[in-house]
Structures are given as structure tokens and as C-alpha cells.
Design an enzyme around this catalytic site. Sequence first.
Site, PDB file in Angstrom:
ATOM      1  N   LYS B  78       1.929  -5.023  -3.141  1.00  0.00           N
ATOM      2  CA  LYS B  78       1.366  -4.744  -1.817  1.00  0.00           C
ATOM      3  C   LYS B  78       1.965  -5.718  -0.800  1.00  0.00           C
ATOM      4  CE  LYS B  78      -3.255  -4.407   0.375  1.00  0.00           C
ATOM      5  NZ  LYS B  78      -4.697  -4.623   0.142  1.00  0.00           N
ATOM      6  N   SER B 153      -7.507  -0.655   1.415  1.00  0.00           N
ATOM      7  CA  SER B 153      -6.256  -0.921   2.101  1.00  0.00           C
ATOM      8  C   SER B 153      -5.025  -0.820   1.196  1.00  0.00           C
ATOM      9  CB  SER B 153      -6.323  -2.306   2.739  1.00  0.00           C
ATOM     10  OG  SER B 153      -6.422  -3.302   1.739  1.00  0.00           O
ATOM     11  N   SER B 177     -10.632  -2.499  -1.727  1.00  0.00           N
ATOM     12  CA  SER B 177      -9.280  -2.078  -1.368  1.00  0.00           C
ATOM     13  C   SER B 177      -8.379  -1.695  -2.540  1.00  0.00           C
ATOM     14  CB  SER B 177      -8.587  -3.170  -0.556  1.00  0.00           C
ATOM     15  OG  SER B 177      -9.064  -3.154   0.760  1.00  0.00           O
TER      16      SER B 177
END
Lengths: 484, 476
Positions: B78, B153, B177
Site C-alpha cells: 500500500k 482505504s 481499512s
Amino acid sequence: MSIYDKYETIIGLEVHVQLSTKSKAFCSDATTFGASPNSQVSIISLAHPGTLPRTNKTHIHSAAKLGLALGCKISPESRFDRKNYFYADLPKGYQITQDRMPICVGGSLDILLKDGFRNIGIHHIHMEEDAGKSIHDVDPKYSLVDLNRAGVPLLEVVTEPDLRSAEEVDAFMTAMRQMVRYLDISDGNMEEGSMRCDVNISVRLKGTEKLGERCEVKNVNSMKFARRAIDFEVKRQIDLLESGGRVLQQTLNFDPVSGTTSPLRSKENAHDYRYFPEPDLPPVVLDENVIRELKATLPALPKSLYQQFVHEFKLSHDDAVILIEDRDFALYFLGNTQQSKSVKATANLFINKIRPWLSEHKKSIADFPMSDKQIQNFAKLIEAEKVTASIAYSKLFPAMMEGKKELPSEVAEQLGLLKNTDSSELEALVDACLAANPKEVKAYQNGKKKLMGFFMGELMKMSRGTADPKMGGKLLREKLDIRY
Amino acid sequence: MPKYTSISTLQADLRAGKITCTELVTYYLNQIAQHKNLNAYVEVFAEEALAQAARTDQMLKENPERVGSLFGVVVSIKDVLAYKDHKVSAASKILEGYTSLFSATAVERIVAEGAIIIGRTNCDQFGMGSTNENSVYGPTRNALDPERVPGGSSGGAAVSVQADTCLVALGTDTGGSVRQPAAFCGIVGMKPSYGRISRHGLLAYASSFDQVGILANSVEDVALTLEVMAGSDAYDSTSSTTAVPKYIKQLSFGRKAKICYFSTAINHPSLSPDIKAQTENLFDRLRKDGHEVQALDFDLLEYIIPAYYVLTTAEASSNLSRYDGIRFGYRSDDATNLMETYKKSRTEGFSTEVKRRIMLGTFVLSAGFYDAYYSKAQKVRRLIREKTLDIFREYDFILMPAAPSVAWKVGEMSDDPVAMYLADIYTVQANMAGIPAINIPLGKGKDDMPVGIQVMAGIFKENELLAFSKLLCGIL
């Protein structure tokens, strides 16, 4: 009575002590003073994304040591908080400090005034990190930032409003410097910024209880400035009150050039630092064992040494104050009194000769050329009246400073400095002395007894200092009073 | 080439020479190119990944006993995890042009075990969002329906696994997330206990909530990756020194579990009926298998979201102060003094949602409001934590949905931040309490979109959580 005498000055200090740890408070960057700008900055000091702080054990232990030395309560669990504000020399945008749960609470420091010690209350001591340095006067167009100092460990010592004058502030800072040096946690050097203070000042009419509105003076980085800032600010506040005005709580900046203070920000515009617990660091836990171990490492502290010197050694207040000034010096002196009966002579030697010699040669006591054995022998020579103090200081001491390996008693013998106690030789000298000064002899016998000092001086001169003063005096008196 | 869904199968094939690592990476790079429209990656490290693959192939040939436990495992990271000499931006303009000078501990540990980092994935800016639409790179799209969001996210991370562009994805989880996008995309996603994986190198959103998480196709792959990354780290004082078990060796759950769920959660008005039905079906199935499944009252559920947003935004407002345009990242061109540099750089560099949270966090920490908001929220957190841990004295697991609905349509949530915040209702508790939690695909819901079931366990009970999750996968 002047209007200024109607008022009492109330002062509290926030003293920042920069610790002499090898690395920074929350990362391993070096903390060497005077390194080239921005050379001691890692990604953590620079607050790069994803970096986290970690505590420095020496920082925590130094705080606990100072707390123990000042009789504070050491918190078994304290906590770091964030103080949020933006500035170019604050890379994270917040300073890691301790707001609600400081490591040390309470305690006091004894400061030395002309008439003895006074006890100043400590509110608390907390740990924090320093910011970097912003330099505004080097480049015409830009401010320069040096982040070497960013993250250097500090202790902030916050006093109770117990101080009453610039003199007391001076004494407090002196005592604090002495304390951190005794504890070996900081060099306490105000010139290099290792000790700085913010001064909170208010005034109130004598005899009243309620504290006046206070102003905080920042940027006070020398004792000289502190005195001037306090004097200026006290006068300003009293003048204001006397002219019917009101003191507003505000933060003031001290300008060393003009010697005046000027508002930095008012209470209404005070920063809202939005303190909250630092989530990146767990609470600081100090268990009883660690505290006990730290306590055991504390050296003898200035006040206890002072008391020992005055009460046990029967030294004067002034002598004791000089002897405790520097830790190593005091401990060295103490070490040399352990097996000696000549404490007074030793104290005199340390105060009159060793201390000036060290300061003249800019050396520490560790570099002093005489061994313990030599020092003790030296003091004993004087105490036992084998050598007169004046000869010991003026002739024997310089000889020893040349690095002689022998004992002072041997050196004194070699150089013929031992006291002349041979009475026939001394008698001849006394006779010669009197014969050489017939006018004075006559005057003496006519009642001018004060001339005894003159004869002693002459006798010493003729013996080149080796005459035993006691015996010489006795002989002089005998001959002046009886024979003539 | 077959789609690999397990590390052990892949590694067996690599060892047997059925496939080379180079072929595998080439396949994934091809997949990434084919799914470019999903916008899952913000940068692909193609050359590097191929070079690493070649080295792995060579090592397998010459020194097969020397390969690490994650050899051949292609991983996406990420865009909030630092990787030395690679860009990292938190999907924000504020970090424009910034290259990290160090690697996150989590990344460093998997690389040391032979993992191949194929690229960095899209996400909500600084992890702030539940849809992956809050990104300077534009939204990531769900591979099952590109009209829908993948969740957030860690949306890019979820899609990178979902679209078969890598085997494992590293995400981060502050309030769900990892688990919510895993649920929206139909994969496994786990957030370990707070402190289990070092946060060193994780671009902080809310320090006391953030954890690195793992997204994969199977519980086994999550277990192995976790085992490699977990453990104390001198660079993160909040990382735990609790010993890391061999998760992969403890994956059989040999007893009957004591499970609870909250009636308030299952009867919550926001929960879509299809998910409710599937969840209740699962409970019945578990009861039938001899597990104990009990309903509990948990009256603090309504307080979780408000307290969470007060605390996370407070921490974020401070954590994001370092993005000031001075030392790195984006700096506004038309600032002429320090204050303007701050104001303009931050105004131009952060997205609206990030600024909203910074302002909210600044507000709740302000003098006069601290006690009413931050302090109170801390108390709520403590209560929730204590109550949650109490439950684990009695029960092995808490089960609840991972999200109240299936994946939303792109744009559906953008006008109503509060509605979006409220959708975190089931995931936030684990972060508030610091416990591990995982999403396991439960089935298909409305419009044939995936639905997940979330399992939570006691602090540092990852071994039990993973073992039970494997059991669940077996019956689903």
C-alpha cells in the site's frame, strides 16, 4: 521610602537544562556541540514520513537523578505528551514533552545567599526535546535553520513562585548549575545554551497574599540578562500599577541590546498547543529497584558537603562555599582530609593555592601535579609548623608544581625551607636585627609597642623566611623588654 | 497459467520446476497491464520485480535450500508503507516527488524472506476513507464490478489480490481499512493486534490505531506472511515483545468454539437484510456443528464511531503536521514567507477529506473543547476496550459482519462523509480495543457482490483466530 519599596517581587522560573547525553532524546543522532549545521540529523530528526521516536534511557535516568537530588517524588509511571505548533525549526510540527504526568513532582533546591541557604520549592521536572535553531541574522533574505539541536534531550525544572529578587534568581541558577554538574548530567553552561530560563515575574504590595498578574520573559540566556530583564520588568510593572494601570498577562521578549522587554504575545493570542498524550511512546515506567539503584549512584551533594565542612571540619562559611563549588574539587579535598589531622591547613592549601593554580592553568583537579600523599604531607608540614605557611606557599608550592616526585618534606629540606628552630642561631639573628635598628628599639622601649610587627618583619627578611615566628617573637620580646 | 491462491502450492510448483519465478512475475505484470482500468497500482516496479525473480530462479537452481520462507511470493504494498529508494505518497499531492530513505520494518522483513515487491497500490489519502475515492491518483475500482468501489482505504491492495496481480498485499488498518475492502472484494484480510507488527515505516494516520494488515486469498497465506512480519522492533516503541508463534503450524482448530455476537450489531438498522440473513445462517451452521453461539448485549456500539473519529482525527491532526512544505514533498510555488508556505502548501497538498479530518482533530484538541471531546472519547475507548476484553474472558471469538452493505457504487458516498464514517460501525471496535480481526468471504449478497464475515479474537490470539478462520473457510 520609594514607591518601589512598597512592592514585593515574585518570581518563578522555568529552567531548561540541556543534558550531556551522547545521543538525542528520541533517536540515535549525535549531540556534539558546535558540529557543522545539519550534520547531526537522521530521518527521525528530520521527521521523515513513517519514522517514530524511541526513548533514551540516559534521558530518563538523568531526570530521575536530578529529581532524587532535589527530593522530588519520582513518578513510577510518567507519560510523554505532544505540544503542537508550527515552526521551521520544529520538524515534526510538535514537540515531545511531558505535560500532565511529569517524571518528577515536588522537591526543592537550596540556594546560597549572603546570609545562608534558602529553600526554593520545585513544582515539577519534566523531560522534553529541544527544537532546532533558527538563525535570522546571517542571510539578508532568508532565515537559516540548523536542526542539529532538534531532539536534543532537555529537562525543564519548574519552580514554585518562591524567588524574590534578581539576586535570588542568580543564586538559583548558580545552584542549579552546580547541581547538574555534581550529577554529571549536563555541563550547565549558559554561554553554550546548555542552561536557559524563562522568568515569570509579578509584583504585589508587601503584606498582601494574592499574587499579581504575571508576565513571562523569554530569551533570557545569561545571568547578566536575567538580572537586567528582571530589574527592567519589575520597574515596568510597578510603574504601571502606580500610574493606575493594570499588568496584563503576557509573554515578553527580552532584548539584550536595549535591555528592555516587549510583548511577544498576549494571553488572548497565546498559542493553543493542543497537548495530548504522545501515542508513539508507551508510558515511562521506573520501578522501585531502578530508582533505588539510581539513588545509590548519586554523589555527595553540595549542601551535605557544606554542612560537613562547616560543622565537622569547623571551616568557615566562606571557605566551605569555595570548597563545594566544583564537585571534583570538593571530593578531592574531602579525600585528602580522610586521614589527616590538618584539615584547616588542607583547606587553606586547596583554597589559596590549588584552586588559583587550576584556574590559572585552566586545568581540572584530575590534572593537578601533586599526588594525594604529597598534598597530605604538604598540609602536615604547615600544620606541624615545620615550614611557615608563607614559605610553603611562596617557595615550596612552586617547587612542587615543577613536578617533583619527592615528598614536600624532602623538597623543603633540600631547598633549606624548613623552619629555623635552632635557638642559638635564631638568637644571633635577633641580636643582629635589633642592632641594625636602634631607633626603632628606642621607640619601642618608649612605649611604641606596635613596632613588634616591624621587628618580626625584619627578622623574617633576614632569615629569608625560615625563622620560626613563634620562637622569634618570644626572643624579640625577651630581648626588647629585659636586656634593653 | 493457473491462478495461484496459495503460497505453499506456488512454492511447490517453483521447486518442482513447473513454473519459474520469472514466468510468474511476467504473468502478474501482464495482469496489471490488463487491469489498468481498475487503477489498483500507483507505481509498478516491473524491472526490479523481474530482476528479483531471476535471482530467485537462480537461487532455486543453485542453492534451493537457501531460499527464504516467502521465496517467489509476489507482494504489492500500500502507498503508505516506506520502501527504501522508492516513492511513497500516501496517495497525496503533499508527498509529490518524495522518495523514502528507508524501508518499513514489515516490508524489510518480507523482502529478507524472499518476497518480491511488484508495486505500490492505490489507497485513500493517508488511509482516510472507506471507498478509495480519496486519492490523488483517482479512484480504484472493484474488479467484480468496475462501477463499484473496492472499499478503503486499502482498496488498491484488495483489488491487487482480487484481480490476480499478486499473491499477497500489504495494507494498513486504522478502523477497518484492510477488512472492509477485503469484504467488498471477496478475499481474506486481517488486522493483527495493535503492536503485533512494527509501525516503523507506516505513514501514520492515527498512531494508537494503525496496524499493518495482510490481504490474501487464503488464511494460510495470511498466517505465513504475518509470521514473517510480526515481532518487536527497536524502531517502534509500541511494538510488542510478546513471542510470535508459528502460526502456520497451528492452523487446526481442534475444539468447539465459544462464540458471541451482538444483538445490537445484527439488528442494526444500517445492516442490509441479505447480509443479516447470511450472517444468521452462519450462526445456525456453527451451532449445528457443535459450537456455542450466543447473543450478547453490547450497548456501547453507538458510541464507537463518534469516539473513534474524535480520537483518530486528533492524532491525525498532529501526525500530519510534518507535511509542511519545508523539508520534503510538495511546496507551493507562490508562497513568499514561512506562514504562507505552510498555508498554501498544505491547502494545495491535502485533499478535502484529509483537511476535514485535520480540522476536526485540531478542534477536538483545542483549549476549551479538549475535555468535552478528546478526553471523553478516551474514556469511551477505555470502556470499550475493557468491555471487549471482558467478553474474551468468556468467549473465544466475536463474530459480526465486516460491513453493513456490499460495495457501493463509485460516487455514491462522496457527498456524505458522515454516512461513510458510519459504515465503519463493525470494524472500528477491533482498533479501539487493539485486538486482532479478520474478514473471511461469506458468500454473495445483493447484485452478486461479495459479503464477508468478521471474526475477532483476544489480544495476541492471532493463532486461534487464524485456526478458527481456516475452519470457517472449510465450511463456507
